[in-house]
Enzyme design. Structure first.
Site, PDB file in Angstrom:
ATOM      1  N   CYS A 109     -54.122  26.416   6.677  1.00 55.06           N
ATOM      2  CA  CYS A 109     -53.373  25.182   6.937  1.00 55.06           C
ATOM      3  C   CYS A 109     -54.181  24.145   7.710  1.00 55.06           C
ATOM      4  O   CYS A 109     -53.818  22.973   7.753  1.00 55.06           O
ATOM      5  CB  CYS A 109     -52.085  25.496   7.688  1.00 55.06           C
ATOM      6  SG  CYS A 109     -51.001  26.605   6.794  1.00 55.06           S
ATOM      7  N   HIS A 251     -49.975  18.888  11.534  1.00 60.16           N
ATOM      8  CA  HIS A 251     -49.623  19.815  10.460  1.00 60.16           C
ATOM      9  C   HIS A 251     -48.120  20.092  10.526  1.00 60.16           C
ATOM     10  O   HIS A 251     -47.573  20.386  11.595  1.00 60.16           O
ATOM     11  CB  HIS A 251     -50.425  21.107  10.620  1.00 60.16           C
ATOM     12  CG  HIS A 251     -49.962  22.207   9.725  1.00 60.16           C
ATOM     13  ND1 HIS A 251     -49.705  22.012   8.382  1.00 60.16           N
ATOM     14  CD2 HIS A 251     -49.700  23.521   9.964  1.00 60.16           C
ATOM     15  CE1 HIS A 251     -49.317  23.141   7.836  1.00 60.16           C
ATOM     16  NE2 HIS A 251     -49.289  24.078   8.773  1.00 60.16           N
ATOM     17  N   ASN A 281     -43.608  23.726   4.760  1.00 63.36           N
ATOM     18  CA  ASN A 281     -45.023  23.772   5.157  1.00 63.36           C
ATOM     19  C   ASN A 281     -45.873  23.805   3.878  1.00 63.36           C
ATOM     20  O   ASN A 281     -45.899  24.812   3.184  1.00 63.36           O
ATOM     21  CB  ASN A 281     -45.236  25.038   6.014  1.00 63.36           C
ATOM     22  CG  ASN A 281     -46.676  25.223   6.425  1.00 63.36           C
ATOM     23  OD1 ASN A 281     -47.580  24.572   5.920  1.00 63.36           O
ATOM     24  ND2 ASN A 281     -46.899  26.145   7.346  1.00 63.36           N
TER      25      ASN A 281
HETATM   26  O1  UT7 Z   1     -49.147  26.900   8.999  1.00 61.76           O
HETATM   27  C1  UT7 Z   1     -48.922  27.911   9.924  1.00 61.76           C
HETATM   28  C2  UT7 Z   1     -47.913  28.829   9.351  1.00 61.76           C
HETATM   29  N1  UT7 Z   1     -47.062  29.529  10.232  1.00 61.76           N
HETATM   30  C3  UT7 Z   1     -46.261  29.022  11.176  1.00 61.76           C
HETATM   31  O2  UT7 Z   1     -46.290  27.895  11.541  1.00 61.76           O
HETATM   32  C4  UT7 Z   1     -45.279  29.996  11.787  1.00 61.76           C
HETATM   33  C5  UT7 Z   1     -44.994  29.748  13.250  1.00 61.76           C
HETATM   34  N2  UT7 Z   1     -43.811  30.492  13.625  1.00 61.76           N
HETATM   35  C6  UT7 Z   1     -42.558  30.031  13.404  1.00 61.76           C
HETATM   36  O3  UT7 Z   1     -42.407  28.924  12.917  1.00 61.76           O
HETATM   37  C7  UT7 Z   1     -41.389  30.867  13.828  1.00 61.76           C
HETATM   38  O4  UT7 Z   1     -41.849  31.999  14.544  1.00 61.76           O
HETATM   39  C8  UT7 Z   1     -40.537  31.358  12.602  1.00 61.76           C
HETATM   40  C9  UT7 Z   1     -39.779  30.169  12.002  1.00 61.76           C
HETATM   41  C10 UT7 Z   1     -41.427  31.992  11.560  1.00 61.76           C
HETATM   42  C11 UT7 Z   1     -39.493  32.365  13.069  1.00 61.76           C
HETATM   43  O5  UT7 Z   1     -38.680  31.809  14.078  1.00 61.76           O
HETATM   44  P1  UT7 Z   1     -38.381  32.655  15.386  1.00 61.76           P
HETATM   45  O6  UT7 Z   1     -37.482  31.850  16.225  1.00 61.76           O
HETATM   46  O7  UT7 Z   1     -39.700  33.052  15.986  1.00 61.76           O
HETATM   47  O8  UT7 Z   1     -37.569  33.902  14.816  1.00 61.76           O
HETATM   48  P2  UT7 Z   1     -37.916  35.445  14.938  1.00 61.76           P
HETATM   49  O9  UT7 Z   1     -39.082  35.808  14.098  1.00 61.76           O
HETATM   50  O10 UT7 Z   1     -37.926  35.810  16.391  1.00 61.76           O
HETATM   51  O11 UT7 Z   1     -36.629  36.100  14.284  1.00 61.76           O
HETATM   52  C12 UT7 Z   1     -35.342  35.994  14.922  1.00 61.76           C
HETATM   53  C13 UT7 Z   1     -34.335  36.691  14.046  1.00 61.76           C
HETATM   54  C14 UT7 Z   1     -34.741  38.091  13.622  1.00 61.76           C
HETATM   55  O12 UT7 Z   1     -33.583  38.895  13.606  1.00 61.76           O
HETATM   56  P3  UT7 Z   1     -33.238  39.883  14.849  1.00 61.76           P
HETATM   57  O13 UT7 Z   1     -34.389  40.808  14.946  1.00 61.76           O
HETATM   58  O14 UT7 Z   1     -33.096  38.982  16.035  1.00 61.76           O
HETATM   59  O15 UT7 Z   1     -31.957  40.514  14.414  1.00 61.76           O
HETATM   60  C15 UT7 Z   1     -35.236  37.929  12.212  1.00 61.76           C
HETATM   61  O16 UT7 Z   1     -35.097  39.098  11.448  1.00 61.76           O
HETATM   62  O17 UT7 Z   1     -34.151  35.961  12.842  1.00 61.76           O
HETATM   63  C16 UT7 Z   1     -34.305  36.849  11.708  1.00 61.76           C
HETATM   64  N3  UT7 Z   1     -34.836  36.085  10.595  1.00 61.76           N
HETATM   65  C17 UT7 Z   1     -34.045  35.406   9.746  1.00 61.76           C
HETATM   66  N4  UT7 Z   1     -32.711  35.276   9.676  1.00 61.76           N
HETATM   67  C18 UT7 Z   1     -32.222  34.504   8.695  1.00 61.76           C
HETATM   68  C19 UT7 Z   1     -36.132  35.901  10.247  1.00 61.76           C
HETATM   69  N5  UT7 Z   1     -36.201  35.102   9.168  1.00 61.76           N
HETATM   70  C20 UT7 Z   1     -34.925  34.786   8.848  1.00 61.76           C
HETATM   71  C21 UT7 Z   1     -34.353  33.990   7.822  1.00 61.76           C
HETATM   72  N6  UT7 Z   1     -33.011  33.872   7.784  1.00 61.76           N
HETATM   73  N7  UT7 Z   1     -35.095  33.331   6.909  1.00 61.76           N
END
Ligand code: UT7
Length: 325
Positions: A109, A251, A281
């Site tokens: 990215c 980005h 993204n």
């Molecule tokens: O170009 C670079 C590419 N990458 C990035 O920029 C990624 C950077 N990271 C992020 O943007 C965030 O970490 C994410 C958007 C990927 C995730 O957000 P988060 O607030 O860090 O969520 P998390 O991974 O802590 O997940 C929280 C909960 C989990 O459930 P439990 O364990 O709390 O029950 C996940 O399983 O949300 C769940 N979850 C979802 N729920 C509904 C993860 N993905 C989803 C989804 N829909 N799509």
């Protein structure tokens, strides 16, 4: 270096958050509140090089530069059509830039910022006068569409800029990498040169089904720490203050990342335009697509000084500065 023209291309098919909730266990509320993304464009049969060529043609028209005048084409991509020939060579053929040297650059990215910094160095050396820098990615083909943690984040697209040499004093740019954190964001090849023939064939078949894997929280923490740092760094080495920056083109991965960067820099969020709600993204394409939108909507005025900053797999991050003409 001067950005003389911009262009972009988004494929026609749109997938909304509600559409995705029919494919994986997710919902619009989760996706939009955690990321800011509402929809993304997905290619249906168009290749990365085709998207890149369309963005390139638009940028050349905007710059009023003919394909024959282009001496360098760099395509930043992690989803090229094939390993060989490079996507940049396919773009050259498609647009008729017969005098250009062409190569691809792989920095995920951050690819567009790295490609811009590379082209800037070539132009500053006097080796070339006109360059086409393209960010193009079709992440949809390397996404695990059963993994809700990643499939909701990405979209396909391409953006391009035409750069020309100027006599004005240029800016210094910054590119950084930290290979020790590579596991946080991966798209693996399974190819192993020591394998026997049959095993090798199977491993190549497997590689065709390699998918993006990510430690989302690690990437999030990395981005909100490193992006403000690299912006401070690029301002410092160029002797600029934040007040002299009209706009930060970051980005487009997550609205919360952009907000956190603005907060850490103590800059108003209005100086951080976003379009990730419409496209998700788009990897290396996100910054040039946003630049093109800002250009077309006249949000960027002549003399505006902008900072572009990216982050992504590698891990990699970097920043560039331009004055709008
Ligand atoms: O170009 C670079 C590419 N990458 C990035 O920029 C990624 C950077 N990271 C992020 O943007 C965030 O970490 C994410 C958007 C990927 C995730 O957000 P988060 O607030 O860090 O969520 P998390 O991974 O802590 O997940 C929280 C909960 C989990 O459930 P439990 O364990 O709390 O029950 C996940 O399983 O949300 C769940 N979850 C979802 N729920 C509904 C993860 N993905 C989803 C989804 N829909 N799509």
């Amino acid at each position: 270096m001067e950005i003389r023209g911009t262009g972009s291309y988004l494929p026609g098919k749109i997938i909304t958050n509600d559409d995705l909730s029919e494919v994986v266990d997710t919902n619009d509320e989760w996706i939009s509140s955690r990321t800011g993304i509402c929809q993304r464009h997905i290619s249906e049969g168009e290749t990365t090089s085709e998207m890149a060529a369309k963005a390139a043609v638009a940028a050349l028209e905007d710059a009023e530069v003919s394909p024959e005048e282009v001496e360098l084409i760099i395509v930043a991509t992690m989803t090229g059509d094939e390993a060989m020939p490079g996507t940049a060579c396919k773009v050259q053929k498609e647009i008729g830039a017969v005098h250009a040297a062409c190569f691809d650059l792989s920095a995920a990215c951050t690819g567009f910022v790295f490609a811009l910094n590379t082209a800037n160095a070539y132009l500053a050396s006097g080796m070339y006068r006109n360059a086409l820098v393209i960010g193009a990615d079709m992440v949809s083909k390397v996404i695990d569409w059963t993994d809700r943690a990643t499939c909701v984040l990405f979209g396909d697209g391409a953006g391009a800029v035409v750069l020309t040499c100027t006599d004005k004093k240029g800016y210094r740019f910054i590119s950084h990498s930290d290979g020790s954190m590579g596991n946080a964001l991966m798209l693996e090849h399974h190819y192993d040169r020591n394998l026997e023939t049959e095993q090798r064939r199977l491993s190549i078949e497997q590689s065709a089904s390699s998918k993006v894997s990510m430690d989302g929280q690690a990437v999030f923490r990395f981005a909100v720490r490193r992006v403000p740092q690299v912006i401070e760094e690029v301002l410092c080495i160029n002797g600029l203050s934040r007040e002299e920056i009209g706009c930060y083109v970051l980005h487009q991965a997550n609205q919360r990342i952009v907000e956190a960067v603005a907060k850490r820099l103590k800059e108003p969020l209005e100086k951080f335009p976003m379009n990730l709600q419409n496209y998700g993204n788009t990897s290396s394409a996100s910054i040039p697509i946003l630049l093109n939108e800002l250009d077309q909507s006249k949000r960027l005025k002549t003399g505006d000084r902008i900072v572009m900053a990216g982050f992504g797999g590698g891990l990699t991050w970097g920043a560039s500065i331009a004055e709008w003409i």
